[in-house]
Design an enzyme around this catalytic site. Structure first.
Site, short mmCIF file in Angstrom:
data_model
loop_
_atom_site.label_atom_id
_atom_site.label_comp_id
_atom_site.label_asym_id
_atom_site.label_seq_id
_atom_site.Cartn_x
_atom_site.Cartn_y
_atom_site.Cartn_z
N HIS A 230 2.90 6.50 -7.82
CA HIS A 230 1.77 5.95 -7.07
C HIS A 230 2.02 5.99 -5.54
CE1 HIS A 230 0.33 4.42 -10.92
NE2 HIS A 230 1.44 3.75 -11.10
O1 RIB Z 1 -0.60 0.06 -9.27
C1 RIB Z 1 0.49 0.72 -8.69
C2 RIB Z 1 0.95 0.02 -7.45
O2 RIB Z 1 1.38 -1.31 -7.76
C3 RIB Z 1 2.18 0.69 -6.81
O3 RIB Z 1 2.14 0.48 -5.43
C4 RIB Z 1 3.33 -0.05 -7.42
O4 RIB Z 1 4.50 -0.02 -6.60
C5 RIB Z 1 2.78 -1.46 -7.46
O5 RIB Z 1 2.95 -2.03 -6.17
#
Ligand code: RIB
Ligand code: CA
Length: 298
Positions: A230
């Protein structure tokens, strides 16, 4: 170019820091927030990752212990009890700065002659507080990149906490609501892009990982059978914007509870003036090549 990263390390936040440093992005500071783990742990992890990268000149400012109004629910089940995949990286040589992260963010942006590039890969609590402390600083944000949300723009754009909501926005819906009303028109990379297995750590990719990246990814990867990148994808949109496609939308944030908590409601008719640039496509091959090349150096 002055860049600040606000994050909640977390394994993928740590990979994003590695990616930024490997690509020679000069970070003025890292600010940390509660999210994947409590803020003491996310701060400790930011310091540890910077140590591993030999970047002991980047200051770390500790931020909010929890969301503006809600209670904190961490993602320890994914990121491990130490928040870095239980990788037992050495303890940091440094401590966090004395100043609170939100106060630092507000002061730094306000006092700087040039504009600032902001990247947020955790819940938006610190950012919302900084904008509240000194509302006029929104005019001095050159670019604002956010990892968060799901917008149902691709087959992967569904929630990862509830059916409808993504972790960062679910954690602090009020902060997210405030940021989307701030007029900063952020570039937002959501699960529509980052939940695509074509840009994730799968068996084939895990097989070529080495060093610190492999060490911190291994436990969550083996637990889940895949590891979504992500935050590295979000920072890639800042470093390499040309491999992404964005579209302007008006997005409102749900403050309800339950499935709708932190949900993104997109005006697809184009009736309301846009307040965010939402990513709807990425060149998968280009991202993976750039990311894997960068982190192989660590
Ligand atoms: O949904 C994914 C996000 O939430 C990413 O940034 C992960 O590190 C958590 O913070
Ligand atoms: Ca994160």
């Amino acid at each position: 170019m002055k860049v600040i990263l606000d994050c909640d390390p977390g394994v993928d936040d740590a990979l994003a820091i590695m990616f930024l440093i490997a690509e020679k992005v000069k970070l003025e500071a890292i600010t940390t927030v509660a999210g994947n783990h409590e803020v003491d742990k996310t701060s400790y992890n930011a310091l540890r990752i910077l140590d591993v990268l030999g970047e002991d000149r980047v200051p770390v400012y500790r931020g909010s212990k929890g969301p503006l109004t809600r209670s904190l629910v961490t993602a320890e089940h994914i990121h491990g009890s130490d928040g870095l995949g239980d990788s037992n990286l050495p303890p940091p040589k440094r401590k966090v700065e004395k100043e609170d992260a939100s106060e630092f963010l507000a002061r730094f942006v306000d006092e700087n002659t040039d504009k600032v590039h902001l990247i947020a890969t955790g819940p938006l609590t610190n950012i919302a507080k900084a904008f509240r402390y000194r509302p006029w600083i929104v005019k001095k944000i050159e670019s604002f990149t956010i990892m968060g949300g799901c917008f149902f723009l691709t087959p992967f754009g569904y929630g990862n906490v509830t059916k409808l909501s993504e972790f960062n926005f679910f954690t602090d819906p009020e902060a997210t609501y405030y940021v989307f009303k701030s007029g900063t028109k952020p570039n937002v990379v959501g699960l529509d892009i980052t939940q695509d297995p074509g840009v994730a750590i799968t068996d084939q990719i895990f097989g070529i990982l080495e060093g610190v990246a492999k060490r911190i990814v291994e436990k969550p990867f083996r637990k889940l059978g895949i590891f979504h990148l992500h935050d590295p994808i979000a920072v890639a949109s800042f470093i390499y914007p040309d491999i992404f496609k964005f579209k302007l939308f008006n997005v409102s944030i749900s403050l309800y509870d339950g499935d709708e908590r932190g949900m993104c409601i997109v005006d697809r008719r184009g009736i309301y003036s846009p307040n965010a640039n939402i990513a709807y496509k990425v060149n998968r091959r280009e991202f993976l090549l750039k990311f894997l090349k960068a982190i192989s150096k660590v």
